[in-house]
Design an enzyme around this catalytic site. Structure first.
Site, PDB file in Angstrom:
ATOM      1  N   ASP A  88      39.233 112.332  38.648  1.00 46.96           N
ATOM      2  CA  ASP A  88      39.371 113.821  37.597  1.00 46.96           C
ATOM      3  C   ASP A  88      38.353 114.602  38.710  1.00 46.96           C
ATOM      4  OD1 ASP A  88      40.621 113.590  35.464  1.00 46.96           O
ATOM      5  OD2 ASP A  88      39.215 112.316  33.902  1.00 46.96           O
TER       6      ASP A  88
HETATM    7  N1  URA Z   1      40.406 107.922  33.956  1.00 49.66           N
HETATM    8  C1  URA Z   1      40.219 109.296  32.899  1.00 49.66           C
HETATM    9  O1  URA Z   1      40.005 109.975  32.078  1.00 49.66           O
HETATM   10  N2  URA Z   1      39.391 110.058  34.333  1.00 49.66           N
HETATM   11  C2  URA Z   1      39.829 109.596  36.184  1.00 49.66           C
HETATM   12  O2  URA Z   1      39.999 109.954  37.084  1.00 49.66           O
HETATM   13  C3  URA Z   1      40.296 107.911  35.751  1.00 49.66           C
HETATM   14  C4  URA Z   1      40.694 107.229  35.121  1.00 49.66           C
END
Ligand code: URA
Length: 243
Positions: free
Chosen positions: A109
């Site tokens: 993310d």
């Molecule tokens: N889980 C999440 O919520 N975000 C990520 O970027 C990776 C795993």
């Protein structure tokens, strides 16, 4: 591509970071390129980059068919190749690699940080991402809320989300309080997976950092935004992470 295959010298040089096809043609024209001690002035000259000794401006070329880079993705950067609005992980690479078609293996993310693998090896990427291979990814996570044994059990059993139930995941609690910290290991990579798992347990993720993908660990000497090529050992580690 087989190691016995002949390729055009301009293609080999471009793939090795010496510039675009146009730029490497210029190098060849300038008389800077030798193959096995002989000057080459034809951009279409056929070479076997695994066998032939290629020099550019007097420097021996070390040929790698694929590039593997680990990056410590900073927060605020997105893990795609190009974006009109946001800075991407590919934007953070310097010009050296701009002629390779590198892409990030999987997503992190925008507000998460940590290990991201960039490569042009589609086969390895596919194997690492394929759900059936269940490659483990470990994250350091901080949440708003108290973690306890019931969360460990729920993670281990699989958490029902709106669209699917997660596979068994490992939760190691480091500190538990109003703000808690933990390691989470999952073998899937669904959209916002850890945030959604924590939300289902009544907690909000406030910090998320990926530490490892299979046997490949984030080099903690890499500050956020920096990157380096993988060593041969690290490349093999990735390969052996896939069962
Ligand atoms: N889980 C999440 O919520 N975000 C990520 O970027 C990776 C795993």
């Amino acid at each position: 591509m087989g190691k016995e295959k002949l390729q055009r010298i301009d293609k080999v040089l471009a793939a090795s970071g010496y510039g675009s096809r146009k730029e490497v043609k210029k190098l060849i024209k300038e008389g800077q390129v030798y193959v096995n001690g002989h000057l080459v002035n034809d951009a279409g000259f056929q070479v076997n980059p695994f066998v032939d000794e290629i020099t550019v401006a007097g420097q021996k070329l070390k040929y790698h068919e694929n590039i593997y880079i680990m990056m410590n993705k900073p927060e605020g950067v997105i893990s795609s190749t190009r974006d009109a609005k946001d800075i991407t992980v590919i934007d953070l690479l310097e010009g050296e690699y701009s002629h390779r078609n590198l892409f990030p293996v999987g997503r992190l993310d925008k507000d998460a940080q940590g290990l991201i693998l960039l490569t042009d090896d589609g086969k390895l990427a596919h194997r690492l991402l394929s759900p059936k291979n269940r490659v483990e990814k470990t994250y350091y996570v901080e949440v708003d809320g108290k973690l306890d044994d019931s969360d460990i059990k729920a993670f281990a059993e699989g958490i029902p989300l709106e669209d699917f139930t997660t596979l068994p995941a490992k939760l190691d609690i480091l500190e538990s309080g109003d703000i808690s910290s933990c390691y989470v290991t999952i073998c899937e990579g669904k959209f916002h997976q850890i945030k959604r798992m924590m939300k289902a347990r009544g907690k909000e993720v406030i910090f998320l950092k990926r530490l490892s993908i299979g046997g490949l660990k984030l080099d903690e000497d890499l500050s956020p935004g920096s990157w380096r090529e993988l060593t041969e050992d690290e490349i093999s580690l990735l390969d052996t992470s896939i069962h």
